[in-house]
Scaffold this active site. Sequence first.
Site, PDB file in Angstrom:
ATOM      1  N   SER A  60      35.352   5.505  31.677  1.00 36.32           N
ATOM      2  CA  SER A  60      33.996   5.933  31.325  1.00 36.32           C
ATOM      3  C   SER A  60      33.149   4.765  30.819  1.00 36.32           C
ATOM      4  O   SER A  60      33.670   3.772  30.294  1.00 36.32           O
ATOM      5  CB  SER A  60      34.048   7.010  30.241  1.00 36.32           C
TER       6      SER A  60
HETATM    7  N1  SAM Z   1      39.671   8.632  29.289  1.00 36.25           N
HETATM    8  C1  SAM Z   1      39.761   7.833  30.464  1.00 36.25           C
HETATM    9  C2  SAM Z   1      39.674   6.375  30.198  1.00 36.25           C
HETATM   10  O1  SAM Z   1      39.477   5.977  29.043  1.00 36.25           O
HETATM   11  O2  SAM Z   1      39.829   5.610  31.156  1.00 36.25           O
HETATM   12  C3  SAM Z   1      38.755   8.223  31.519  1.00 36.25           C
HETATM   13  C4  SAM Z   1      39.210   9.381  32.228  1.00 36.25           C
HETATM   14  S1  SAM Z   1      38.635   9.709  33.812  1.00 36.25           S
HETATM   15  C5  SAM Z   1      36.915   9.846  33.592  1.00 36.25           C
HETATM   16  C6  SAM Z   1      39.243  11.387  33.899  1.00 36.25           C
HETATM   17  C7  SAM Z   1      40.748  11.504  34.000  1.00 36.25           C
HETATM   18  O3  SAM Z   1      41.091  12.883  33.851  1.00 36.25           O
HETATM   19  C8  SAM Z   1      41.299  11.089  35.346  1.00 36.25           C
HETATM   20  O4  SAM Z   1      42.281  10.095  35.175  1.00 36.25           O
HETATM   21  C9  SAM Z   1      41.897  12.369  35.917  1.00 36.25           C
HETATM   22  O5  SAM Z   1      43.047  12.168  36.696  1.00 36.25           O
HETATM   23  C10 SAM Z   1      42.215  13.134  34.642  1.00 36.25           C
HETATM   24  N2  SAM Z   1      42.375  14.585  34.788  1.00 36.25           N
HETATM   25  C11 SAM Z   1      41.670  15.467  35.550  1.00 36.25           C
HETATM   26  N3  SAM Z   1      42.155  16.715  35.382  1.00 36.25           N
HETATM   27  C12 SAM Z   1      43.181  16.626  34.489  1.00 36.25           C
HETATM   28  C13 SAM Z   1      44.082  17.563  33.928  1.00 36.25           C
HETATM   29  N4  SAM Z   1      44.037  18.866  34.206  1.00 36.25           N
HETATM   30  N5  SAM Z   1      45.005  17.121  33.043  1.00 36.25           N
HETATM   31  C14 SAM Z   1      45.092  15.791  32.736  1.00 36.25           C
HETATM   32  N6  SAM Z   1      44.271  14.851  33.249  1.00 36.25           N
HETATM   33  C15 SAM Z   1      43.323  15.268  34.104  1.00 36.25           C
END
Ligand code: SAM
Length: 214
Positions: A60
Site C-alpha cells: 500500500s
Molecule cells: N499489508 C500489505 C503490505 O503491507 O504489503 C498490503 C496488502 S495487499 C494490498 C492485500 C493482501 O491481502 C494481498 O497480499 C492479498 O493476497 C491478501 N488477501 C486477500 N484476501 C485475503 C484473505 N481472505 N485472507 C488473507 N489475505 C488476503
Amino acid sequence: MFEEERSMMVRYQLMDRDIVDRRVLKAMEKVPRHLFMDESLWDRAYSDMALPIGEGQTISQPFMVAIMTELLELKGDEKVLEIGTGSGYQAAVLAELCREVYTIERIERLAQRTKRVFDELGYTNITLRVGDGTVGWPEEAPFDGIIVTAAAPEIPEVYIEQLSDGGRLVIPVGERYSQMLYKVERTKAGPLIYTSTPCVFVPLIGEHGWKEDQ
Ligand code: SAM
C-alpha cells in the site's frame, strides 16, 4: 540506506497530510520500506504510491499505511491482527508500535517470502500464517486492534466478535474498485462506526469477502 528518502516521505507525504501520531511517524521513519519489495523497485520505494509485490498484489501507499495505523490508536501494549500480510511492510510498522502482531495471508508464495524478510530484520513479535483471513484468528482472539488491508464488500461480523471491548477495527469497504475506509470501535453499547477516507484496495477474497471469480 535511504534514510533521507524516508525522512522526506514522512515529512511531505504524512505530516503535510495531517498524520499527527508521533509514534506512527517515528515507526515509518525507521522501517526500511525498500526491503519489503523487489530490488528493481527500490528507486520508487519511498514515493507516494502503491507498488506491485507479485501475484497481482500490492504494497500500500505510505499515506494509507500511516492513516490506517493511526486509526488503531496504538499505545504499545496491544495485540493486533492484520488481514492481508502481502509484503509485510504494514505488519512491520505495527510491530514497532504494539506488543504482538498476528497476520494472515492467503497466498502461500507471498507469505513464504515475507516470513524470510521478518526473520532477516529480526521481528520476533510477528506471527504469520497462511489462510483465509475473512474468518479472523479465533484461537488468538480477542484483539485490541484488527486491520484489514484488502477491500471487503461489507464489514464481516466475525471481526467485531474477535475485538476486545474498546478494540478498533480498520477496514476498507465498498465496491470492487473503490471503497471507503472505516474505523469500527467495539463498545458495550454496540459497534461505533466512523468514516475516514476514500481508498482503493485489492479485494479481500474468502468466506466473508469477495468470491474468487467476482
Ligand atoms: N499489508 C500489505 C503490505 O503491507 O504489503 C498490503 C496488502 S495487499 C494490498 C492485500 C493482501 O491481502 C494481498 O497480499 C492479498 O493476497 C491478501 N488477501 C486477500 N484476501 C485475503 C484473505 N481472505 N485472507 C488473507 N489475505 C488476503
